[in-house]
Design a protein around this motif. Structure first.
Motif, PDB file in Angstrom:
ATOM      1  N   UNK A 360       0.822  -1.215   0.000  1.00 55.72           N
ATOM      2  CA  UNK A 360       0.000   0.000   0.000  1.00 55.72           C
ATOM      3  C   UNK A 360       0.855   1.264   0.000  1.00 55.72           C
ATOM      4  N   UNK A 361       2.108   1.136   0.455  1.00 52.02           N
ATOM      5  CA  UNK A 361       2.986   2.309   0.510  1.00 52.02           C
ATOM      6  C   UNK A 361       3.702   2.546  -0.816  1.00 52.02           C
ATOM      7  N   UNK A 362       3.289   1.848  -1.861  1.00 54.98           N
ATOM      8  CA  UNK A 362       3.797   2.101  -3.209  1.00 54.98           C
ATOM      9  C   UNK A 362       5.300   1.945  -3.315  1.00 54.98           C
ATOM     10  N   UNK A 363       5.982   3.007  -3.702  1.00 57.83           N
ATOM     11  CA  UNK A 363       7.423   2.959  -3.932  1.00 57.83           C
ATOM     12  C   UNK A 363       8.214   2.630  -2.668  1.00 57.83           C
ATOM     13  N   UNK A 364       7.597   2.777  -1.509  1.00 56.23           N
ATOM     14  CA  UNK A 364       8.304   2.508  -0.252  1.00 56.23           C
ATOM     15  C   UNK A 364       8.120   1.064   0.220  1.00 56.23           C
ATOM     16  N   UNK A 365       7.365   0.293  -0.537  1.00 57.18           N
ATOM     17  CA  UNK A 365       7.052  -1.081  -0.171  1.00 57.18           C
ATOM     18  C   UNK A 365       8.314  -1.893   0.137  1.00 57.18           C
ATOM     19  N   UNK A 366       8.290  -2.643   1.253  1.00 54.22           N
ATOM     20  CA  UNK A 366       9.396  -3.527   1.603  1.00 54.22           C
ATOM     21  C   UNK A 366      10.504  -2.872   2.407  1.00 54.22           C
ATOM     22  N   UNK A 367      10.442  -1.551   2.562  1.00 50.48           N
ATOM     23  CA  UNK A 367      11.512  -0.851   3.291  1.00 50.48           C
ATOM     24  C   UNK A 367      11.137  -0.732   4.766  1.00 50.48           C
ATOM     25  N   UNK A 368      12.089  -1.029   5.654  1.00 49.30           N
ATOM     26  CA  UNK A 368      11.887  -0.833   7.086  1.00 49.30           C
ATOM     27  C   UNK A 368      11.664   0.661   7.336  1.00 49.30           C
ATOM     28  N   UNK A 369      10.617   0.968   8.123  1.00 49.49           N
ATOM     29  CA  UNK A 369      10.183   2.365   8.277  1.00 49.49           C
ATOM     30  C   UNK A 369      11.341   3.328   8.525  1.00 49.49           C
ATOM     31  N   UNK A 370      12.189   3.005   9.508  1.00 48.27           N
ATOM     32  CA  UNK A 370      13.238   3.968   9.848  1.00 48.27           C
ATOM     33  C   UNK A 370      14.314   4.057   8.773  1.00 48.27           C
ATOM     34  N   UNK A 371      14.392   3.026   7.917  1.00 45.89           N
ATOM     35  CA  UNK A 371      15.354   3.091   6.809  1.00 45.89           C
ATOM     36  C   UNK A 371      14.826   3.920   5.647  1.00 45.89           C
ATOM     37  N   UNK A 372      13.539   4.288   5.703  1.00 44.67           N
ATOM     38  CA  UNK A 372      12.952   5.070   4.616  1.00 44.67           C
ATOM     39  C   UNK A 372      13.261   6.558   4.765  1.00 44.67           C
ATOM     40  N   UNK A 373      13.809   6.947   5.934  1.00 41.94           N
ATOM     41  CA  UNK A 373      14.086   8.367   6.179  1.00 41.94           C
ATOM     42  C   UNK A 373      14.881   9.007   5.036  1.00 41.94           C
ATOM     43  N   UNK A 374      15.978   8.353   4.640  1.00 38.85           N
ATOM     44  CA  UNK A 374      16.865   8.931   3.628  1.00 38.85           C
ATOM     45  C   UNK A 374      16.144   9.064   2.285  1.00 38.85           C
ATOM     46  N   UNK A 375      15.345   8.067   1.951  1.00 40.29           N
ATOM     47  CA  UNK A 375      14.627   8.085   0.677  1.00 40.29           C
ATOM     48  C   UNK A 375      13.596   9.220   0.654  1.00 40.29           C
ATOM     49  N   UNK A 376      12.923   9.420   1.795  1.00 40.07           N
ATOM     50  CA  UNK A 376      11.942  10.506   1.889  1.00 40.07           C
ATOM     51  C   UNK A 376      12.636  11.852   1.690  1.00 40.07           C
ATOM     52  N   UNK A 377      13.776  12.022   2.352  1.00 40.70           N
ATOM     53  CA  UNK A 377      14.517  13.279   2.227  1.00 40.70           C
ATOM     54  C   UNK A 377      14.902  13.507   0.765  1.00 40.70           C
ATOM     55  N   UNK A 378      15.369  12.448   0.103  1.00 36.77           N
ATOM     56  CA  UNK A 378      15.790  12.558  -1.294  1.00 36.77           C
ATOM     57  C   UNK A 378      14.609  12.934  -2.201  1.00 36.77           C
ATOM     58  N   UNK A 379      13.454  12.321  -1.951  1.00 37.70           N
ATOM     59  CA  UNK A 379      12.275  12.628  -2.770  1.00 37.70           C
ATOM     60  C   UNK A 379      11.819  14.074  -2.562  1.00 37.70           C
ATOM     61  N   UNK A 380      11.947  14.572  -1.327  1.00 32.62           N
ATOM     62  CA  UNK A 380      11.599  15.977  -1.066  1.00 32.62           C
ATOM     63  C   UNK A 380      12.563  16.897  -1.815  1.00 32.62           C
ATOM     64  N   UNK A 381      13.842  16.510  -1.794  1.00 30.89           N
ATOM     65  CA  UNK A 381      14.860  17.317  -2.467  1.00 30.89           C
ATOM     66  C   UNK A 381      14.547  17.419  -3.965  1.00 30.89           C
ATOM     67  N   UNK A 382      14.236  16.258  -4.568  1.00 28.95           N
ATOM     68  CA  UNK A 382      13.911  16.227  -6.002  1.00 28.95           C
ATOM     69  C   UNK A 382      12.769  17.167  -6.345  1.00 28.95           C
ATOM     70  N   UNK A 383      11.824  17.307  -5.417  1.00 32.39           N
ATOM     71  CA  UNK A 383      10.629  18.111  -5.682  1.00 32.39           C
ATOM     72  C   UNK A 383      10.784  19.561  -5.230  1.00 32.39           C
ATOM     73  N   UNK A 384      11.997  19.910  -4.786  1.00 31.28           N
ATOM     74  CA  UNK A 384      12.245  21.287  -4.351  1.00 31.28           C
ATOM     75  C   UNK A 384      11.545  21.633  -3.046  1.00 31.28           C
ATOM     76  N   UNK A 385      11.247  20.618  -2.226  1.00 30.33           N
ATOM     77  CA  UNK A 385      10.508  20.870  -0.988  1.00 30.33           C
ATOM     78  C   UNK A 385      11.383  20.729   0.257  1.00 30.33           C
ATOM     79  N   UNK A 386      12.641  20.353   0.050  1.00 29.60           N
ATOM     80  CA  UNK A 386      13.563  20.207   1.171  1.00 29.60           C
ATOM     81  C   UNK A 386      14.152  21.571   1.507  1.00 29.60           C
ATOM     82  N   UNK A 387      14.025  21.971   2.771  1.00 27.58           N
ATOM     83  CA  UNK A 387      14.589  23.257   3.183  1.00 27.58           C
ATOM     84  C   UNK A 387      15.936  23.035   3.860  1.00 27.58           C
ATOM     85  N   UNK A 388      15.996  22.055   4.759  1.00 26.09           N
ATOM     86  CA  UNK A 388      17.249  21.807   5.475  1.00 26.09           C
ATOM     87  C   UNK A 388      17.197  20.433   6.126  1.00 26.09           C
TER      88      UNK A 388
END
Ligand SMILES: [Zn+2]
Length: 416
Positions: A360-388
């Motif tokens: 149900x989590x789509x692209x995040x499927x199979x990833x341990x929740x706390x290991x998804x932190x880096x991927x989330x940050x990267x996806x925000x960066x790609x979309x210009x939504x990462x501030x710091x």
């Protein structure tokens, strides 16, 4: 007078046992009584030997039994033993020297584990029966019920079935502290155990969510758990607080007025202007663009719900830290969950027992929740939504048994 209590007790006990006083009394009262008076024994857990507190409780029950029996009532005073659950499992895990459930299943196996549990409860059972005997308690050990026996378990299922048929049983979510290592939830008492809060490193992330339909307005949000953006469903502001729209470059960032200076300083932004202030309450209901709809089809579906991905007002929002805009993930936080529940907002908790994201989590499927932190940050960066993004050290609760970082999760539960 030469008073020797142990000898007197022994003498009386032997008299009772030799003459079957307890049995005779019960048999007599079953046939000759003025009425029935009874209760179901709340079964002690057989994960240790009885202590003085148990003795106190059992003596009280025994007094009540004798008093009612002397008044002429028939009192079925039957023992019962709680044989299952975490207390017994923990006792046996300690005995076998395993650290978590997975190691237990791999090294020991389910069947042997169950056998060891049974051995353990039988060992403690002998101690309990002997303690009852020494206390002179007239409880009927032969009629004891045991929670691990099939007939007991079947009756439990029958009760549940009846409750379900009568509409008394409801399926729902509740948010619990969960250990990914032990794969079990922890009670709030366990979360507070001494030594469970340890200093850990986590990301300190500032990010933006765009106000839907606006040209350049964004909510500025802070979190130490980027993975919860996967399950984000609402933003919360404090209704009584004053919020600022801060001009940064050609964008306007919305955050609580009193935190503008410290946050801008932390972000190293020198050129900014408070362009406008509004009340927290006036922001209520605003829709924001949830950024991962393309990655998580379920979020795109939830986005069509009239209450999802909107701003809500909540008194629990702390306006003295971060930006005073809090993102809410009902699947990963108790306050978030309650905020969703009182509004009828659905819960999105796509996690399996190991706290890995499900399909149900789509692209995040199979990833341990706390290991998804880096991927989330990267996806925000790609979309210009990462501030710091930085790293902070802070106190965070860990499992008192396995020392894994705890995760707050909405788990499916049944409510009676
Ligand atoms: Zn654990």
């Amino acid at each position: 007078m030469d008073y020797r209590p142990l000898e007197i007790e022994k003498e009386i006990r032997e008299f009772w046992e030799k003459n079957r006083i307890r049995e005779k009394l019960m048999e007599y009262r079953e046939k000759n009584n003025v009425g029935f008076s009874g209760w179901v024994e709340g079964p002690p857990t057989l994960n240790g030997i009885p202590h003085v507190g148990h003795a106190r409780g059992r003596v009280m029950k025994d007094l009540w039994f004798r008093w009612k029996t002397m008044m002429g009532y028939f009192v079925p005073f039957w023992a019962g033993w709680d044989c299952q659950g975490l207390p017994v499992e923990l006792e046996v895990e300690k005995l076998l020297g395993v650290k978590n459930k997975r190691e237990l299943l791999e090294r020991v196996g389910e069947e042997r584990f169950i056998e060891e549990c049974k051995k353990t409860i039988m060992r403690y059972h002998r101690e309990w029966v002997e303690a009852d005997r020494k206390l002179g308690i007239f409880i009927d050990q032969d009629k004891a019920y045991w929670t691990y026996l099939d007939n007991y378990i079947e009756r439990e299922w029958q009760y549940l079935k009846r409750a379900w048929e009568q509409g008394l049983l409801e399926e729902g979510y509740y948010v619990v502290a969960y250990c990914p290592g032990c794969q079990t939830s922890l009670s709030s008492a366990e979360v507070g155990y001494e030594g469970s809060y340890v200093e850990v490193e986590d990301p300190s992330l500032y990010f933006k969510f765009k106000v839907a339909g606006s040209q350049n307005e964004y909510f500025l949000v802070w979190t130490t758990m980027p993975f919860t953006i996967v399950t984000d469903l609402m933003l919360a502001v404090h209704p009584e607080a004053e919020y600022a729209k801060v001009q940064v470059g050609n964008e306007k960032w919305i955050m609580v007025r009193q935190r503008v200076e410290p946050v801008m300083q932390e972000l190293g932004i020198e050129k900014y202007v408070v362009a406008e202030t509004v009340s927290g309450r006036s922001l209520e209901g605003l829709k924001y663009d949830y950024p991962f709809k393309d990655l998580i089809p379920k979020q795109a579906e939830l986005d069509r719900h009239p209450l999802v991905h909107r701003v809500v007002c909540e008194d629990f929002v702390d306006v003295n830290t971060a930006t005073g805009v809090v993102h809410l993930s009902p699947g990963n936080g108790e306050e978030d969950f309650l905020a969703a529940q009182k509004r009828g907002v659905p819960v999105f908790a796509p996690f399996d027992d190991e706290v890995k994201f499900t399909e149900e989590a789509g692209a995040f499927s199979g990833i341990f929740a706390r290991d998804a932190d880096a991927m989330v940050v990267e996806e925000l960066r790609k979309r210009g939504l990462l501030v710091s993004v930085k790293t902070i050290r802070h106190e965070y609760p860990t499992c008192w048994r396995s020392h894994h970082k705890l995760v707050w999760l909405a788990r499916r539960e049944y409510f009676l």
